[in-house]
Write a protein that holds these residues in place. Structure first.
Motif, mmCIF file in Angstrom:
data_model
loop_
_atom_site.group_PDB
_atom_site.id
_atom_site.type_symbol
_atom_site.label_atom_id
_atom_site.label_comp_id
_atom_site.label_asym_id
_atom_site.label_seq_id
_atom_site.Cartn_x
_atom_site.Cartn_y
_atom_site.Cartn_z
ATOM 1 N N ALA A 148 40.060 36.675 59.648
ATOM 2 C CA ALA A 148 39.772 37.543 58.508
ATOM 3 C C ALA A 148 38.269 37.622 58.275
ATOM 4 C CB ALA A 148 40.483 37.030 57.266
ATOM 5 N N GLY A 149 37.580 36.510 58.480
ATOM 6 C CA GLY A 149 36.135 36.494 58.285
ATOM 7 C C GLY A 149 35.418 37.389 59.274
ATOM 8 N N PHE A 150 35.637 37.137 60.568
ATOM 9 C CA PHE A 150 34.890 37.889 61.573
ATOM 10 C C PHE A 150 35.300 39.356 61.634
ATOM 11 C CE2 PHE A 150 33.979 33.638 63.372
ATOM 12 C CZ PHE A 150 32.609 33.735 63.263
ATOM 13 N N THR A 151 36.528 39.663 61.177
ATOM 14 C CA THR A 151 36.931 41.069 61.176
ATOM 15 C C THR A 151 36.545 41.765 59.875
ATOM 16 O OG1 THR A 151 39.098 40.524 60.311
ATOM 17 C CG2 THR A 151 38.880 40.658 62.695
ATOM 18 N N TRP A 164 29.447 38.238 57.527
ATOM 19 C CA TRP A 164 28.178 38.920 57.805
ATOM 20 C C TRP A 164 27.994 39.074 59.311
ATOM 21 C CZ3 TRP A 164 23.237 38.142 59.910
ATOM 22 C CH2 TRP A 164 22.284 39.088 59.472
ATOM 23 N N LEU A 165 28.331 37.995 60.049
ATOM 24 C CA LEU A 165 28.212 38.062 61.507
ATOM 25 C C LEU A 165 29.207 39.070 62.073
ATOM 26 C CD1 LEU A 165 27.747 34.299 62.395
ATOM 27 C CD2 LEU A 165 26.093 36.146 62.683
ATOM 28 N N GLY A 166 30.396 39.120 61.474
ATOM 29 C CA GLY A 166 31.392 40.077 61.935
ATOM 30 C C GLY A 166 30.903 41.496 61.760
ATOM 31 N N LEU A 190 26.135 38.696 51.276
ATOM 32 C CA LEU A 190 26.570 38.649 52.671
ATOM 33 C C LEU A 190 27.907 39.374 52.851
ATOM 34 C CD1 LEU A 190 25.770 34.946 53.624
ATOM 35 C CD2 LEU A 190 24.613 36.992 54.440
ATOM 36 N N SER A 191 28.851 39.130 51.930
ATOM 37 C CA SER A 191 30.183 39.703 52.153
ATOM 38 C C SER A 191 30.277 41.143 51.639
ATOM 39 C CB SER A 191 31.277 38.839 51.533
ATOM 40 O OG SER A 191 31.076 38.665 50.167
ATOM 41 N N THR A 192 29.255 41.619 50.905
ATOM 42 C CA THR A 192 29.266 43.032 50.512
ATOM 43 C C THR A 192 28.645 43.900 51.601
ATOM 44 O OG1 THR A 192 28.968 42.367 48.220
ATOM 45 C CG2 THR A 192 28.626 44.678 48.723
ATOM 46 N N ALA A 193 27.490 43.484 52.087
ATOM 47 C CA ALA A 193 26.780 44.301 53.080
ATOM 48 C C ALA A 193 27.611 44.447 54.346
ATOM 49 C CB ALA A 193 25.435 43.675 53.405
ATOM 50 N N SER A 194 28.465 43.444 54.627
ATOM 51 C CA SER A 194 29.275 43.497 55.846
ATOM 52 C C SER A 194 30.616 44.166 55.597
ATOM 53 C CB SER A 194 29.506 42.077 56.350
ATOM 54 O OG SER A 194 30.172 41.341 55.344
ATOM 55 N N THR A 195 30.838 44.699 54.419
ATOM 56 C CA THR A 195 32.143 45.235 53.990
ATOM 57 C C THR A 195 33.243 44.213 54.228
ATOM 58 O OG1 THR A 195 32.897 46.255 56.056
ATOM 59 C CG2 THR A 195 31.433 47.560 54.673
ATOM 60 N N GLY A 196 32.894 42.949 54.008
ATOM 61 C CA GLY A 196 33.861 41.873 54.250
ATOM 62 C C GLY A 196 34.849 41.722 53.118
ATOM 63 N N GLY A 197 34.343 41.283 51.956
ATOM 64 C CA GLY A 197 35.210 41.212 50.794
ATOM 65 C C GLY A 197 35.683 39.830 50.416
#
Lengths: 526, 433
Positions: free
Chosen positions: B55-58, B83-85, B160-167
């Protein structure tokens, strides 16, 4: 006073101008040719209405024969007027072809609703229209509730509308127009489901006649088989009419579940599979080439997909302890066949509750969704996206993957012996995209009108594929009264769009837009 | 004698090798992250650790851990995987895909016509600029969060989790935890920007309004956000009390869906059907191509709309030549073919996902919405997955299906399929020997 008169005059001149504009520009493409085809289609409906009237007159339980007769008279009058005052040329430009088909279907649905409305069984006119559209498009969603107890003639008319719609009124009209040239063939292919419409005979009109003869023969055979399986003449004919057309109306609330007979269900499964298979194949097989079935990869895929989905669903239901294995298989196969051919009968009843797929395991329900999207074979009476298109798309995808791996490879998409060219592939893919977009739009609009996601998405897919039952609130044990009135209007549109495979309905709108824009341009130049 | 296949330069070998590298790298990162979670002692089950890593990397917001019980270093790691994802997705779209022979991607990803839109002449430079832009954007988002009143730690991790559209959020109730209008506004705006392609962000930073205006995709993206916000606000007006609160939360939900981020500020499972369907459609459609966001990508949607239009015109005028245009440039036949193939792959993957989730425990609504949401790497869905629910509501086998969907969706499906197909082919070849 004078002010009122001059205002009235202004209104009159404006109205005159508007009428003249419509007559000259004809934004909806209602030309003389189109009117002729519509009129012929209406005339062909009259015998069916008279049969229904006779059935009603002969039945002892109800007497709506006057209503049905009135409907027939109105249709006859409208049809004769249209044919008398219009003219058909030999040449039909594409825009006219699509307009003729679209208007024939809209006109037939309207006049087909009259007997139902006059009989008063459905209440308001919009309900009668829904029933009629669902009938002609061979969908089989109903707003008639309860069905048991309604007069036999009215019920018979519902069945007959599906029979007409299964093969198509335009094909019927073309069969009596021997002078139609290329335009006739494009008329047939604009109406007949599927990307190809093969000629069965050198002449277009004899092709149309052969299609209808074949269709009538299959219907008669199904009726006889159903009688052998133990149904009365009325029941056998009524169900044969909606099985060969893959329609799915039944004169009983419990649909096929009313009989609770495995023999009847077996006959129905076979008959639905015949209705959902290509009529070109049937024709070839009957003219002495029975191997045509085995040679058609579309036919093999069609049977395999339905069998696989039915068996997997049965196993899932059995594994979830919903019923014992024989019953699971019976219900699984029946429902896979009825959805895979876009028919939409139900076999659930008090004695066999497992036939209602709304109560199935979620996984088994999820297996039914692809069946609902795919539908029957091309050139059949079934709706949906068609097996052939699904096959082509799958092969297209495989060639694409091959090209990612080997960029220089020549990956042909072959269907039988012939390779499909890139433009053809893109057009198939374009239609699939159009299908998906329409389904999404339908889902969105239905949920705007207050239905949950499963009901609105499956309802849209079911209407677009001319299926009948959906999932969620609109399952096989329910009826379409669960949809609000505006939602039923949307579903009517989707059914027509799906039955005519998008272009006829959409292009009437597009060409209207084109024509009005052209008019605006002409004006600017002046 | 040397192996002739080594001597000859062959394209297909390098394509498969490149895609294999991508898939193996993604899998390797998942393994590393799994080890980190297990070593921390906070996550006990192996499958939970794998799920959290995937879930993190995707960049999907589905989680199986209770973030409020985790130590802060692990929260940072969690946000960092996202972020890396996101970074990986950018490099994949901007560097790997063009290098595979899809040169058209470079200009299209950038979003317009001509030389002007190419970020750099060489794809390695493009990748460098993309990384720089992405990092700079992350810092800006974090700073904005700080200015809106978040603590420094939260601002950094949420950045980190916003810029990567992670959530991934540090709190069980995501953005509702802060109970601050300013933070929700900043979050919604940042998510909207995170769904913009890197080229769009560069233009935005440089103030090149003309370039922005020329991109059909960007206009569509902005238009969708605007109209959807208005619609969602109108539909939920009476249910949520109306006023600025409703507008803000509608904007947030729309931005979170279309950028496939998946932060939550309210429970949209409680709403009426219309906004639910709209948000799910937005999740499926997704963000702009060349951004860290997932989904079908608007670029492909535009191409499909063009194809549909062409199909309609061709029926009326069978001999017409109707080009499909994106941002003023004519899309090539090859690119249209790719879109078609992607469309089928996407539908197939989503349908298999629905079947998988539904048969392994989950009602139909959860299965349909969850499958689409996972494939788009968003997270929020309907049914059991609605509201602030995390992935633990699904049974472990169904979570396996979700995991596969997220992985497929993040790598835009076909690398995985190609690598699997290549692997199967190799195994067969070995057996034949």
């Amino acid at each position: 006073m004078t002010a009122a008169i001059s205002a009235a005059r202004q209104v009159r001149t404006a109205a005159k101008r508007a009428i003249r504009q419509v007559l000259v520009v004809r934004p909806w493409n209602v030309t003389s040719r189109v009117g002729f085809v519509v009129g012929l289609g209406l005339l062909f409906m009259v015998p069916g209405m008279l049969v229904a009237t006779a059935v009603e007159w002969g039945s002892s339980t109800s007497d709506s024969e006057v209503a049905l007769g009135l409907g027939a008279a109105a249709t006859l009058a409208a049809g004769m007027l249209l044919v008398a005052f219009t003219r058909l040329d030999q040449d039909m430009p594409p825009a006219s072809v699509f307009a003729a088909v679209a208007w024939t279907w809209i006109g037939s649905s309207f006049f087909g609703a009259l007997p139902l409305w006059f009989s008063g069984e459905l209440g308001s006119f919009d309900n009668a229209l829904f029933e009629s559209v669902s009938g002609y498009t061979a969908t089989g969603s109903t707003v008639l509730s309860p069905i048991d107890g309604v007069g036999r003639g009215v019920l018979m008319w519902r069945q007959i509308t599906q029979w007409y719609g299964g093969m198509g009124m335009v094909v019927l009209a073309v069969s009596v127009l021997p002078f139609l040239g290329v335009g006739g063939l494009s008329l047939i292919s604009a109406e007949a489901p599927g990307p190809t419409s093969d000629r069965l005979a050198p002449r277009v009109s004899s092709t149309a006649r052969r299609l209808w003869a074949l269709y009538g023969g299959i219907t008669a055979a199904v009726a006889v088989a159903l009688m052998v399986a133990g149904l009365s003449l009325y029941d056998a004919v009524a169900h044969a009419l909606t099985t060969a057309s893959t329609g799915g109306f039944s004169p009983y609330d419990d649909s096929i579940g009313h009989f609770d007979s495995i023999a009847v269900e077996a006959v129905m499964i076979a008959a639905m599979l015949v209705g959902g298979a290509s009529f070109t194949l049937h024709w070839r097989a009957l003219s002495g080439n029975p191997r045509a079935y085995g040679r058609s990869s579309e036919f093999r895929t069609y049977l395999m997909v339905i069998a696989a989905a039915g068996l997997f669903a049965s196993l899932l239901n059995w594994a979830n302890d919903l019923s014992d294995l024989p019953n699971s298989i019976r219900n699984g196969i029946f429902n896979a066949a009825t959805l895979g051919t876009s028919t939409g009968f139900g076999n659930a009843s008090g004695a066999n509750p497992g036939g209602d797929f709304a109560g199935w395991a979620p996984g088994a329900q999820a297996l039914l969704l692809p069946l609902m999207v795919m539908g029957g074979m091309t050139g059949s009476t079934a709706g949906g996206l068609k097996v052939l298109r699904a096959q082509v798309m799958a092969k297209y995808m495989r060639s694409g993957l091959l090209r990612v791996k080997h960029p220089q490879v020549v990956a042909r998409v072959k269907l039988g012996p012939q390779a499909l060219s890139e433009p053809v592939l893109q057009r198939v893919a374009g239609l699939v995209a159009l299908y998906a977009l329409t389904a999404f739009a339908g889902t969105m609009v239905l949920s705007m009108l207050g239905h949950d996601l499963i009901t609105s998405s499956s309802g849209a897919i079911s209407a677009l594929g001319n299926m009948g039952p959906a999932l969620g609130d609109a399952g096989p044990a329910s009826n379409y009264l669960v949809f609000t009135r505006p939602a039923r209007g949307v579903l009517m549109g989707l059914m027509l769009i799906g039955r005519l495979e998008f272009f006829a309905i959409f292009l009437v709108v597009v060409s209207a837009y084109e024509r009005t824009r052209r008019l605006a341009r002409v004006r600017l130049r002046r | 004698m040397s192996d002739p296949s080594r001597v000859r330069f062959s394209w297909h070998r390098s394509a498969v090798r490149m895609l294999t590298t991508v898939v193996v790298m993604a899998a390797g990162l998942v393994v590393i992250s799994t080890v980190v979670y297990l070593a921390s002692g906070e996550v006990n089950r192996v499958d939970d650790a794998i799920f959290e890593s995937v879930a993190g990397f995707t960049t999907t917001s589905l989680t199986v851990v209770d973030p409020e019980a985790l130590p802060s270093w692990l929260l940072v790691w969690r946000a960092l995987t996202q972020w890396l994802g996101g970074l990986g997705a950018l490099v994949f779209a901007l560097a790997v895909v063009p290098a595979l022979g899809g040169q058209r991607r470079l200009s299209e990803v950038a979003g317009g016509r001509g030389r002007r839109v190419v970020l750099a002449r060489r794809w390695s430079h493009t990748a460098n600029r993309a990384v720089l832009t992405y990092s700079g954007f992350t810092v800006l988002v974090a700073a904005a969060y700080g200015a809106a009143g978040m603590g420094a730690f939260d601002a950094a991790t949420f950045g980190l989790s916003t810029a990567s559209t992670g959530g991934f959020a540090n709190y069980r109730d995501s953005f509702a935890h802060f109970d601050s209008a300013a933070i929700v506004w900043v979050g919604a705006a940042a998510m909207s920007l995170a769904g913009v392609s890197v080229a769009g962000l560069v233009w935005l930073a440089r103030g090149q309004v003309q370039a922005l205006w020329r991109s059909t995709e960007l206009k569509l993206y902005a238009g969708l956000i605007l109209t959807s916000t208005v619609l969602v606000a109108a539909w939920t007006w009476t249910g949520t009390g109306g006023g600025a609160d409703t507008v803000r939360e509608s904007f947030f939900a729309v931005a979170s869906s279309i950028s496939t981020t998946g932060f939550r500020v309210n429970d949209w499972g409680q709403w009426v059907a219309a906004p639910q369907t709209l948000l799910l459609l937005l999740i499926g459609v997704g963000s702009m191509a060349g951004s860290a966001g997932g989904g079908f990508h608007l670029l492909r949607v535009i191409e499909i709309l063009g194809i549909v239009r062409r199909e309609l015109v061709l029926q009326l005028h069978p001999r017409a030549v109707v080009p499909v245009k994106v941002s003023g440039t004519v899309a090539s036949d090859a690119s249209l073919t790719r879109v078609h193939n992607f469309q089928i792959l996407w539908v197939l993957a989503a349908a298999s996902g629905v079947f998988g989730i539904a048969s392994l425990g989950g009602d139909l609504l959860t299965a349909v919405s969850g499958s689409i949401s996972a494939l788009a790497t968003a997270g929020p869905a309907l049914g059991n997955l609605s509201g602030f629910a995390d992935a633990t509501v699904l049974a472990a086998p169904a979570r396996g299906v979700v995991m596969a969907l997220m992985f497929l969706g993040r790598l835009s499906i076909y690398p995985v399929v190609v690598v699997i197909g290549w692997g199967v082919g190799e195994v067969q070849r070995v057996r034949l020997r």
